[in-house]
Design an enzyme around this catalytic site. Structure first.
Site, mmCIF file in Angstrom:
data_model
loop_
_atom_site.group_PDB
_atom_site.id
_atom_site.type_symbol
_atom_site.label_atom_id
_atom_site.label_comp_id
_atom_site.label_asym_id
_atom_site.label_seq_id
_atom_site.Cartn_x
_atom_site.Cartn_y
_atom_site.Cartn_z
ATOM 1 C CE LYS A 11 84.517 121.825 47.540
ATOM 2 N NZ LYS A 11 84.935 120.479 47.274
ATOM 3 N N PRO A 96 88.520 125.606 37.361
ATOM 4 C CG PRO A 96 90.265 124.052 37.513
ATOM 5 C CD PRO A 96 89.754 125.311 38.118
ATOM 6 C CB ALA A 99 87.791 120.881 38.971
ATOM 7 N N GLY A 100 85.840 119.380 41.394
ATOM 8 C CA GLY A 100 85.819 119.177 42.847
ATOM 9 C C GLY A 100 86.192 120.442 43.598
ATOM 10 C CB ALA A 102 82.705 124.303 45.355
ATOM 11 N N GLY A 103 83.220 125.230 41.798
ATOM 12 C CA GLY A 103 83.149 126.432 40.946
ATOM 13 C C GLY A 103 81.728 126.937 40.760
ATOM 14 C CB SER A 105 78.791 125.524 44.893
ATOM 15 O OG SER A 105 78.308 124.269 44.509
ATOM 16 C CB SER A 106 82.381 129.376 44.347
ATOM 17 O OG SER A 106 82.948 130.509 44.948
ATOM 18 C CG ASP A 137 80.042 121.733 47.869
ATOM 19 O OD1 ASP A 137 80.089 121.193 48.992
ATOM 20 O OD2 ASP A 137 80.573 121.260 46.844
HETATM 21 O O1 C5P Z 1 73.433 119.354 46.755
HETATM 22 P P1 C5P Z 1 73.967 119.133 45.389
HETATM 23 O O2 C5P Z 1 72.893 119.265 44.332
HETATM 24 O O3 C5P Z 1 75.167 119.956 45.048
HETATM 25 O O4 C5P Z 1 74.457 117.628 45.341
HETATM 26 C C1 C5P Z 1 74.775 116.980 44.131
HETATM 27 C C2 C5P Z 1 74.680 115.487 44.340
HETATM 28 O O5 C5P Z 1 75.699 115.050 45.229
HETATM 29 C C3 C5P Z 1 73.385 115.020 44.991
HETATM 30 O O6 C5P Z 1 72.403 114.786 44.028
HETATM 31 C C4 C5P Z 1 73.806 113.764 45.697
HETATM 32 O O7 C5P Z 1 73.879 112.700 44.776
HETATM 33 C C5 C5P Z 1 75.219 114.066 46.120
HETATM 34 N N1 C5P Z 1 75.348 114.547 47.511
HETATM 35 C C6 C5P Z 1 75.067 113.675 48.566
HETATM 36 N N2 C5P Z 1 75.221 114.125 49.853
HETATM 37 C C7 C5P Z 1 75.657 115.368 50.119
HETATM 38 C C8 C5P Z 1 75.949 116.252 49.062
HETATM 39 C C9 C5P Z 1 75.794 115.816 47.766
HETATM 40 O O8 C5P Z 1 74.683 112.532 48.345
HETATM 41 N N3 C5P Z 1 75.808 115.748 51.384
#
Ligand code: C5P
Length: 286
Positions: A11, A96, A99-100, A102-103, A105-106, A137
């Site tokens: 994404k 990658p 990388a931002g 969401a690899g 998560s996907s 994500d």
């Molecule tokens: O939900 P996830 O484990 O992927 O999030 C990783 C980190 O990103 C969280 O521990 C938090 O620090 C931050 N995060 C956040 N708010 C969100 C999504 C992610 O603060 N809505």
């Protein structure tokens, strides 16, 4: 033995805004996301009769319970109250890592999708609820396509498809960023670059590539670019080679450019190869 196969698209964030900190210490977000054709592929073998394992073509990816694919499968089977009697997940990574895009998560979303296609236990909405337990994500990765994401990222609204010909160029610099550390930092310094999400939604509805490019914005970009000059170098190089807009995705480190078509994006890719070894072309998928 049962074999399931699934693709996991990456994404990009067309916009990313941080609206505040929530009582649960996550952040309230507002993001316009798009799924792209650069994807991982997964194979799941059930009933292997062996201990669970995750195998990946890329080194450094966790092969045990820390892997988001494993976590997703665990949550699925716990919720379904069933036991797969052995599970082997094989991940062929192209997106990658760190990388931002969401690899991870996907990949987790692909596990949930594959298992639910086979077992059919949960509605789409319930599956996204399980996904949220894996990561913020994951519900979007299950939803896919062009979408507005709010809340932690799980409140999703479908947006119109992007123009067919539009093409993205991705450039992955060698640094990577810690997402939790960056959220902590932005809490301290505040948001200085705020997208106009409404204008982006309008631009998408108009199907005007230039308008979409002009609305790309990411609240994290100023912080990341201040530390890593490569972000601005790549952005400027993409803009100089015809990008209608260029931004960091998520917390980075991929910088993407948006181009009218694949010919324009290919020209820019050839020019960027000299300054960034990892570049990819991809299209939006809806
Ligand atoms: O939900 P996830 O484990 O992927 O999030 C990783 C980190 O990103 C969280 O521990 C938090 O620090 C931050 N995060 C956040 N708010 C969100 C999504 C992610 O603060 N809505």
């Amino acid at each position: 033995m049962i074999l399931l196969q699934e693709t996991a698209p990456g994404k990009l964030n067309l916009t990313l805004d941080i609206l505040g900190v929530r009582p649960d210490s996550y952040h309230e977000l507002e993001m316009v996301m798009v799924s792209v054709s650069l994807c991982d592929t997964l194979s799941l073998e059930l009933e292997t009769g062996e201990p669970w394992t995750v195998v990946c073509n890329v080194p450094g990816i966790p092969d045990g319970p820390d892997n988001l694919c494993w976590k997703a499968a665990q949550i699925y089977f716990d919720a379904a109250g069933t036991d797969p009697k052995g599970l082997r997940i094989q991940v062929e990574k192209r997106i990658p890592a760190q990388a931002g895009m969401a690899g991870g998560s996907s990949d987790a979303a692909a596990v949930l999708r594959a298992l639910n296609r086979h077992f059919g236990r949960f509605s789409d909405e319930a599956l996204r609820g399980l996904g949220l337990r894996v990561g913020s994500d994951v519900p979007y990765c299950l939803f896919g396509g062009v979408a507005l994401a709010k809340g932690r990222g799980e409140i999703l609204t479908r947006l119109p498809s992007l123009p067919d010909k539009l093409c993205f160029l991705l450039a992955k610099p060698s640094f990577s960023v810690s997402t939790p550390a960056l959220f902590r930092e932005i809490d301290a310094v505040g948001v200085s670059a705020r997208p106009d999400t409404t204008a982006m939604c309008r631009a998408i509805a108009s199907g005007d590539c230039g308008a979409i490019g002009g609305c790309l914005q990411n609240a994290f970009e100023p912080l990341v670019a201040a530390r890593y000059p490569a972000v601005e170098t790549l952005r400027q190089a993409m803009l100089a080679h015809g990008a209608r807009g260029a931004r960091l995705t998520g917390t980075g480190s991929v910088v993407f450019g948006l181009f009218d078509d694949s010919t324009a994006a290919q020209t820019a890719r050839d020019a960027l190869r000299g300054i960034c070894p990892t570049v990819h072309l991809c299209t939006a998928i809806s």
